[in-house]
Design a protein around this motif. Structure first.
Motif, PDB file in Angstrom:
ATOM      1  N   ARG A 251      44.645 -44.721   4.467  1.00 12.78           N
ATOM      2  CA  ARG A 251      44.802 -43.617   3.526  1.00 12.78           C
ATOM      3  C   ARG A 251      45.035 -44.138   2.109  1.00 12.78           C
ATOM      4  NH1 ARG A 251      48.802 -38.433   4.494  1.00 12.78           N
ATOM      5  NH2 ARG A 251      48.242 -37.268   2.602  1.00 12.78           N
ATOM      6  N   ALA A 252      45.818 -45.179   1.978  1.00 17.11           N
ATOM      7  CA  ALA A 252      46.102 -45.748   0.662  1.00 17.11           C
ATOM      8  C   ALA A 252      44.826 -46.275   0.014  1.00 17.11           C
ATOM      9  CB  ALA A 252      47.139 -46.858   0.784  1.00 17.11           C
ATOM     10  N   GLN A 253      44.006 -46.968   0.782  1.00 14.92           N
ATOM     11  CA  GLN A 253      42.753 -47.488   0.233  1.00 14.92           C
ATOM     12  C   GLN A 253      41.813 -46.367  -0.188  1.00 14.92           C
ATOM     13  OE1 GLN A 253      41.177 -51.349   2.140  1.00 14.92           O
ATOM     14  NE2 GLN A 253      42.466 -50.484   3.746  1.00 14.92           N
ATOM     15  N   GLN A 254      41.715 -45.335   0.630  1.00 19.88           N
ATOM     16  CA  GLN A 254      40.841 -44.205   0.290  1.00 19.88           C
ATOM     17  C   GLN A 254      41.309 -43.508  -0.983  1.00 19.88           C
ATOM     18  OE1 GLN A 254      40.981 -41.799   3.823  1.00 19.88           O
ATOM     19  NE2 GLN A 254      39.781 -43.243   5.047  1.00 19.88           N
ATOM     20  N   SER A 255      42.611 -43.264  -1.079  1.00 16.70           N
ATOM     21  CA  SER A 255      43.148 -42.596  -2.265  1.00 16.70           C
ATOM     22  C   SER A 255      42.961 -43.459  -3.509  1.00 16.70           C
ATOM     23  CB  SER A 255      44.637 -42.285  -2.068  1.00 16.70           C
ATOM     24  OG  SER A 255      44.829 -41.381  -1.001  1.00 16.70           O
ATOM     25  N   ALA A 256      43.175 -44.777  -3.383  1.00 14.81           N
ATOM     26  CA  ALA A 256      43.026 -45.674  -4.523  1.00 14.81           C
ATOM     27  C   ALA A 256      41.574 -45.744  -4.977  1.00 14.81           C
ATOM     28  CB  ALA A 256      43.546 -47.057  -4.158  1.00 14.81           C
ATOM     29  N   ARG A 257      40.641 -45.729  -4.043  1.00 15.74           N
ATOM     30  CA  ARG A 257      39.224 -45.804  -4.421  1.00 15.74           C
ATOM     31  C   ARG A 257      38.758 -44.513  -5.071  1.00 15.74           C
ATOM     32  NH1 ARG A 257      38.342 -49.041   0.962  1.00 15.74           N
ATOM     33  NH2 ARG A 257      38.342 -51.180   0.107  1.00 15.74           N
ATOM     34  N   LEU A 271      54.594 -60.931   5.765  1.00 17.35           N
ATOM     35  CA  LEU A 271      54.734 -62.179   6.522  1.00 17.35           C
ATOM     36  C   LEU A 271      54.534 -61.979   8.018  1.00 17.35           C
ATOM     37  CD1 LEU A 271      57.772 -63.825   4.687  1.00 17.35           C
ATOM     38  CD2 LEU A 271      55.348 -64.413   4.498  1.00 17.35           C
ATOM     39  N   ALA A 272      54.701 -60.751   8.488  1.00 19.49           N
ATOM     40  CA  ALA A 272      54.490 -60.452   9.903  1.00 19.49           C
ATOM     41  C   ALA A 272      53.050 -60.035  10.190  1.00 19.49           C
ATOM     42  CB  ALA A 272      55.443 -59.354  10.355  1.00 19.49           C
ATOM     43  N   GLY A 273      52.207 -60.052   9.159  1.00 18.22           N
ATOM     44  CA  GLY A 273      50.810 -59.689   9.337  1.00 18.22           C
ATOM     45  C   GLY A 273      50.526 -58.209   9.263  1.00 18.22           C
ATOM     46  N   ARG A 274      51.516 -57.396   8.896  1.00 17.93           N
ATOM     47  CA  ARG A 274      51.333 -55.950   8.799  1.00 17.93           C
ATOM     48  C   ARG A 274      50.781 -55.573   7.429  1.00 17.93           C
ATOM     49  NH1 ARG A 274      57.448 -54.954  10.573  1.00 17.93           N
ATOM     50  NH2 ARG A 274      57.554 -56.533   8.948  1.00 17.93           N
ATOM     51  N   ALA A 275      49.918 -54.559   7.408  1.00 19.17           N
ATOM     52  CA  ALA A 275      49.301 -54.109   6.155  1.00 19.17           C
ATOM     53  C   ALA A 275      50.369 -53.440   5.296  1.00 19.17           C
ATOM     54  CB  ALA A 275      48.157 -53.141   6.467  1.00 19.17           C
ATOM     55  N   ARG A 276      50.909 -54.165   4.329  1.00 24.20           N
ATOM     56  CA  ARG A 276      52.137 -53.725   3.661  1.00 24.20           C
ATOM     57  C   ARG A 276      51.969 -53.435   2.169  1.00 24.20           C
ATOM     58  NH1 ARG A 276      56.693 -51.613   5.397  1.00 24.20           N
ATOM     59  NH2 ARG A 276      56.795 -53.163   7.080  1.00 24.20           N
ATOM     60  N   TYR A 277      50.951 -54.029   1.507  1.00 24.18           N
ATOM     61  CA  TYR A 277      50.885 -53.925   0.052  1.00 24.18           C
ATOM     62  C   TYR A 277      49.497 -53.454  -0.388  1.00 24.18           C
ATOM     63  CZ  TYR A 277      54.736 -57.089   1.053  1.00 24.18           C
ATOM     64  OH  TYR A 277      55.846 -57.654   1.587  1.00 24.18           O
ATOM     65  N   LEU A 278      49.474 -52.417  -1.195  1.00 24.42           N
ATOM     66  CA  LEU A 278      48.229 -51.901  -1.786  1.00 24.42           C
ATOM     67  C   LEU A 278      48.029 -52.567  -3.131  1.00 24.42           C
ATOM     68  CD1 LEU A 278      45.854 -49.829  -1.911  1.00 24.42           C
ATOM     69  CD2 LEU A 278      47.477 -48.287  -3.064  1.00 24.42           C
ATOM     70  N   LEU A 279      46.867 -53.190  -3.314  1.00 22.90           N
ATOM     71  CA  LEU A 279      46.544 -53.879  -4.558  1.00 22.90           C
ATOM     72  C   LEU A 279      45.291 -53.245  -5.167  1.00 22.90           C
ATOM     73  CD1 LEU A 279      46.974 -56.258  -6.552  1.00 22.90           C
ATOM     74  CD2 LEU A 279      45.466 -57.616  -5.057  1.00 22.90           C
TER      75      LEU A 279
END
Length: 282
Positions: A251-257, A271-279
């Protein structure tokens, strides 16, 4: 009845036993509360383990242990939390800084080192943890502008107290909702806004301010609003970096695009491999 202990070691053992059901780290919690009671660091505490604990200190310590048993976070009991090497003041007016949020500081420092003179804003600054850590680790002669904003006046009071303690007067604080106050182009926006769904509430965060934890629209309302406002505030070549809930990655990627159709949009792992940061790189 006044609590008494023959030695500091006995007090530490007593507290550890009493905190086993309330904490995942009872020994550490007991140490932190005892260090706070006696105004000692860990080395000083262990050097004095064989000494008696004065009755007034024993009673105060027992009261702190009872607060921790009731579920109150250590950071609120002691009024302090370490973040990115800084000792920050915290209160129930602000979210307790988390280790995963340190990534925002690391990334921002690397980016700002290549962009002298940039304007960096920490949206939803709370205790000021992110923007103050950035300011602390940038060279003193770095010529850019550093701003923390928050809608909560009590939170900004904590942030300003931290600024004063750390001697970071170059950081400015603004009271306002997201970027509505912004009147000049920005180069870097960092944000750790509320992103939890209301059903994610649990006893471990019950003492923290709801305004800093939960958001409507499945926890994404604050970021939806930020992404609506950001295109009008950020310079071409600027960056937006946010901490999100891993369940919000798509959802974050769609909204950002939608907000930045020509930007480079990615989600980075923690660090745990979870999708945590929107850039978002515009």
């Amino acid at each position: 009845m006044t609590k008494r202990f023959d030695t500091i070691r006995a007090a530490l053992h007593w507290a550890t036993q009493h905190l086993r059901e309330a904490s995942d780290s009872p020994r550490l919690d007991a140490e932190l509360l005892l260090m706070h009671t006696l105004s000692l660091d860990r080395v000083g505490l262990y050097q004095r383990l064989a000494e008696p604990l004065p009755p007034e200190s024993a009673e105060r310590f027992a009261q702190l242990v009872r607060r921790r048993q009731a579920g109150e976070p250590i950071a609120y009991i002691t009024g302090h939390k370490e973040f990115f090497g800084l000792d920050l003041l915290v209160s129930p007016a602000v979210l307790i800084p988390r280790p995963e949020t340190e990534f925002l500081v690391q990334w921002a420092l690397a980016w700002l080192s290549d962009h002298p003179g940039a304007t960096c804003v920490d949206v939803g600054t709370g205790s000021g943890a992110i923007i103050l850590a950035i300011a602390w680790h940038l060279p003193r002669e770095w010529p850019g502008l550093l701003i923390g904003s928050d809608i909560s006046l009590p939170a900004l009071q904590v942030a300003k107290a931290n600024r004063q303690r750390l001697g970071l007067q170059r950081v400015q604080f603004v009271c306002g909702s997201l970027l509505e106050w912004c009147g000049e182009p920005l180069d870097l926006i960092v944000a750790n806004l509320p992103y939890l769904r209301y059903e994610q509430a649990h006893p471990g965060i019950a003492y923290e301010p709801a305004i800093a934890l939960y958001a409507d629209h499945e926890g994404f309302a604050a970021y939806e609003a930020l992404l609506d406002q950001a295109p009008g505030c950020i310079q071409t070549g600027g960056v937006l970096l946010c901490e999100i809930d891993p369940s919000q990655a798509a959802r974050a990627q769609q909204s950002a695009r939608r907000a930045f159709p020509h930007a480079n949009v990615r989600v980075l792992p923690d660090l745990a491999g979870r999708a945590r940061y929107l850039l978002v790189e515009t």
